[in-house]
Design an enzyme around this catalytic site. Structure first.
Site, short mmCIF file in Angstrom:
data_model
loop_
_atom_site.label_atom_id
_atom_site.label_comp_id
_atom_site.label_asym_id
_atom_site.label_seq_id
_atom_site.Cartn_x
_atom_site.Cartn_y
_atom_site.Cartn_z
N GLY A 166 24.08 -29.65 -2.26
CA GLY A 166 22.84 -30.13 -3.16
C GLY A 166 21.76 -31.35 -2.79
N HIS A 167 20.73 -31.43 -2.05
CA HIS A 167 20.71 -32.32 -1.29
C HIS A 167 19.16 -32.55 -2.39
CE1 HIS A 167 23.64 -32.85 2.27
NE2 HIS A 167 23.74 -32.80 0.95
N GLN B 272 28.92 -32.99 1.09
CA GLN B 272 29.52 -33.57 0.58
C GLN B 272 30.13 -35.21 0.76
OE1 GLN B 272 30.14 -30.19 2.46
NE2 GLN B 272 29.17 -29.85 0.46
N ASP C 269 27.20 -36.26 -3.02
CA ASP C 269 25.87 -36.60 -4.20
C ASP C 269 25.61 -38.23 -3.91
OD1 ASP C 269 26.01 -33.91 -5.11
OD2 ASP C 269 27.48 -33.69 -6.82
N LYS D 28 22.67 -38.12 -0.23
CA LYS D 28 21.76 -38.25 0.99
C LYS D 28 20.89 -37.61 1.49
CE LYS D 28 26.11 -35.47 0.74
NZ LYS D 28 26.37 -36.03 -0.19
N GLY D 29 20.71 -36.24 0.50
CA GLY D 29 19.65 -36.10 1.02
C GLY D 29 18.06 -36.77 0.82
N LYS D 30 17.88 -37.35 0.27
CA LYS D 30 16.98 -38.72 -0.38
C LYS D 30 16.73 -39.54 0.91
CE LYS D 30 15.28 -43.42 -2.40
NZ LYS D 30 14.78 -44.10 -2.85
P1 GDP Z 1 23.27 -36.16 -2.22
O1 GDP Z 1 23.27 -34.30 -2.80
O2 GDP Z 1 24.09 -36.45 -1.88
O3 GDP Z 1 21.71 -35.83 -1.78
O4 GDP Z 1 22.91 -35.87 -3.62
P2 GDP Z 1 22.36 -35.40 -5.29
O5 GDP Z 1 20.95 -34.42 -4.42
O6 GDP Z 1 23.02 -33.88 -5.34
O7 GDP Z 1 22.07 -36.06 -5.90
C1 GDP Z 1 21.57 -37.13 -5.59
C2 GDP Z 1 20.80 -37.71 -7.05
O8 GDP Z 1 20.14 -39.16 -8.11
C3 GDP Z 1 19.31 -36.58 -7.21
O9 GDP Z 1 19.00 -35.68 -8.76
C4 GDP Z 1 17.80 -37.73 -6.69
O10 GDP Z 1 16.79 -37.18 -7.44
C5 GDP Z 1 18.67 -38.71 -6.90
N1 GDP Z 1 18.86 -40.11 -6.75
C6 GDP Z 1 18.65 -40.13 -4.82
N2 GDP Z 1 18.60 -42.07 -4.76
C7 GDP Z 1 18.53 -41.90 -5.87
C8 GDP Z 1 17.78 -44.03 -6.55
O11 GDP Z 1 18.20 -44.70 -5.91
N3 GDP Z 1 17.96 -44.24 -8.05
C9 GDP Z 1 18.30 -42.91 -9.03
N4 GDP Z 1 18.20 -43.37 -10.09
N5 GDP Z 1 18.16 -41.61 -8.81
C10 GDP Z 1 18.84 -40.92 -7.78
P1 IMO Z 2 26.40 -32.60 -1.00
O1 IMO Z 2 26.40 -32.00 -0.23
C1 IMO Z 2 30.18 -32.67 -4.65
C2 IMO Z 2 33.58 -30.40 -4.50
C3 IMO Z 2 33.36 -29.05 -5.62
C4 IMO Z 2 34.80 -29.55 -6.03
C5 IMO Z 2 35.33 -29.56 -4.18
C6 IMO Z 2 35.64 -28.04 -3.44
O2 IMO Z 2 25.85 -31.86 -2.33
O3 IMO Z 2 26.71 -33.98 -1.03
P2 IMO Z 2 33.65 -26.16 -2.68
O4 IMO Z 2 32.77 -25.30 -2.37
O5 IMO Z 2 33.15 -26.91 -1.46
O6 IMO Z 2 34.92 -25.63 -2.33
O7 IMO Z 2 34.36 -27.06 -3.55
O8 IMO Z 2 34.05 -30.50 -3.15
N1 IMO Z 2 31.82 -30.63 -3.68
C7 IMO Z 2 30.73 -31.32 -4.11
N2 IMO Z 2 31.12 -32.20 -5.22
N3 IMO Z 2 29.14 -32.78 -3.59
C8 IMO Z 2 28.65 -31.93 -3.20
O9 IMO Z 2 28.48 -31.93 -1.77
C9 IMO Z 2 30.45 -30.79 -2.79
N4 IMO Z 2 30.22 -29.88 -2.29
C10 IMO Z 2 31.42 -29.97 -2.87
O10 IMO Z 2 33.24 -30.20 -6.76
O11 IMO Z 2 35.49 -30.61 -6.67
MG MG Z 3 24.45 -33.15 -4.09
#
Ligand code: GDP
Ligand code: IMO
Ligand code: MG
Length: 421
Positions: A39-40, A221, A12, A15-17
């Site tokens: 979840g990106h 991840q 989290d 990465k997606g952004k």
């Molecule tokens: P990922 O799994 O690495 O793609 O990240 P996620 O989407 O799960 O979580 C990142 C969250 O932070 C999302 O809600 C994005 O919209 C938000 N986000 C990404 N970059 C920034 C930033 O620079 N500032 C803020 N405030 N939010 C951000």
């Molecule tokens: P992105 O790509 C954050 C965590 C789960 C749990 C552990 C194992 O959005 O960064 P699993 O479902 O793989 O068996 O869970 O890994 N986890 C993540 N935490 N971002 C993710 O993906 C994750 N994918 C799995 O919360 O602790």
């Molecule tokens: Mg995520």
């Protein structure tokens, strides 16, 4: 040529952004590991979209998005996600490709994930319950069904054989839930999956690379969740680090050029397991609130804390990171004082490295205090205009990580990103 973009913490990182931002410079965006546990989050025309299976380049016209062999694929999630991106005018039959070697997540994998977590009780991993662990177990256990098998006439027979095997395991774990509805949905969705572009991923990508096309491998991840190098056993079941690109796409190591590591300006973790810099106080609560730190896949509150430089240096080492992107920098805008963990006290002894196991020892982070910039940076768009104290924070991270911070992200929108000079 392949560049890699991956997370350096516990996922989290944003990465997606960042992939979505860099995508126009590439011809192919490819996922190489993980599955719908990811979840990106992207913002497309001001609308929020969360991608779980589809690579984050999907909203760019003319870019190929490849789901590589190292991914575990849930047909139900994929179908749902294809419907979402279609509503934005994306033609998935044109720009989404799936390797025939990609392993399938079956309904019984999801059930087994749930049953295994329940059986673990207090020691549960905190899995997203998407069936990731059981699906990878069937891959290394040499039982799995793969996307290419969907094109075989005997698919249903193979499916039933594996399902019976899973049923025995589910019975032994006393799993009572009825999964008939899951199965019905699964069979509907594999029909759709069959209609997509199923390719021999390794030839597909290598031919493109030979033709001079640029590939970005998108990690899911984070490095601290890597099955080998993460905080085992509280990890996911794939190699999330850069080495996973070679096995997850079929590209050779010398094809990899830049390794772009994404780190938040602080740190979060969702699910159970060690997190030395976790703040169980109002500062942690404030980070969660300002940063909207709730899981993009499960909605669970993310645990929050200060940046962990011991973990960051470790992640830079195992990945060979060549440049850093620091996201969510704006979340720290209102803090008058920041802290950064520079080393651990492991059972009272100073240590600069990640211990073999982090659950049976006492880890105390040692913090360096840093002055906050106390300025709203969300509408800044040049490095020069950034507050001096933030420039000092960037230089500090740079020095501690031993890798240059090339970009900072200052908001969730596509254009909220600043190149560091
Ligand atoms: P990922 O799994 O690495 O793609 O990240 P996620 O989407 O799960 O979580 C990142 C969250 O932070 C999302 O809600 C994005 O919209 C938000 N986000 C990404 N970059 C920034 C930033 O620079 N500032 C803020 N405030 N939010 C951000
Ligand atoms: P992105 O790509 C954050 C965590 C789960 C749990 C552990 C194992 O959005 O960064 P699993 O479902 O793989 O068996 O869970 O890994 N986890 C993540 N935490 N971002 C993710 O993906 C994750 N994918 C799995 O919360 O602790
Ligand atoms: Mg995520």
């Amino acid at each position: 040529m392949v560049d890699v973009l991956l997370g350096l913490q516990w996922g989290d990182e944003g990465k997606g952004k960042i992939v979505d931002y860099f995508a126009p410079a590439y011809d192919i965006i490819a996922r190489f590991q993980g599955g719908p546990n990811a979840g990106h989050t992207l913002y497309v025309g001001g609308k929020k979209v969360v991608l779980h299976q589809i690579p984050s380049g999907i909203f760019h016209e003319g870019i190929i998005n490849l789901i590589g062999n190292g991914v575990v694929l849930d047909a139900v999630t994929l179908k749902r996600e294809c419907d979402t991106v279609k509503s934005f005018g994306v033609d998935v039959h044109k720009n989404l490709f799936i390797s025939e070697r990609t392993n399938l997540i079956l309904p019984t994998h999801r059930a087994l994930d749930k049953a295994a977590e329940l059986a673990k009780g207090n020691e549960k991993i905190g899995s997203t319950l998407k069936g990731i662990g059981p699906a990878y177990m069937d891959k290394t256990g040499r039982n799995a069904l793969r996307v290419g098998d969907l094109l075989d006439r005997n698919f249903t027979t193979q499916y039933i054989k594996l399902r019976l095997k899973h049923q025995k395991l589910l019975d032994s774990l006393n799993f009572q839930e009825d999964i008939n509805a899951w199965e019905e949905e699964f069979f509907e969705c594999i029909e759709f999956l069959r209609s997509l572009n199923i390719v021999n991923g390794e030839y597909f990508i290598n031919e493109k690379i030979s033709a001079g096309k640029k590939v970005m491998a998108e990690g899911a991840q984070g490095s601290m969740l890597d099955v080998d190098f993460g905080t085992f056993p509280f990890v996911t079941s794939s190699n999330t680090i850069s080495a996973g690109v070679c096995t997850g796409l079929g590209v050779a190591p010398q094809k990899i050029k830049e390794v772009i590591g994404v780190t938040k300006a602080y740190c979060t973790r969702v699910g159970s397991g060690p997190f030395p810099t976790e703040l169980n106080d109002e500062t942690g609560e404030l980070l969660r609130k300002i940063g909207s730190e709730f899981g993009a896949t499960t909605g669970r509150p993310r645990r929050c804390g200060w940046i962990d430089l011991v973990a960051l240096r470790f992640a830079c080492m195992v990945n060979g990171v060549t440049q850093l992107v620091m996201t969510k920098t704006d979340v720290l805008d209102s803090f008058s004082q920041l802290e950064a963990c520079t080393e651990y006290l492991v059972n009272g002894k100073a240590q600069n490295s990640i211990p073999f196991q982090m659950t049976r020892v006492n880890i105390e982070p040692v913090y360096k205090k840093i002055k906050g910039w106390e300025t709203d940076i969300t509408s800044n768009n040049t490095y020069d205009a950034l507050p001096e104290k933030l420039k000092t924070y960037i230089a500090f991270i740079n020095k501690e990580a031993g890798v240059p911070v090339k970009y900072i992200s200052n908001g969730p929108d596509r254009d909220q990103i600043i190149e560091v000079k």
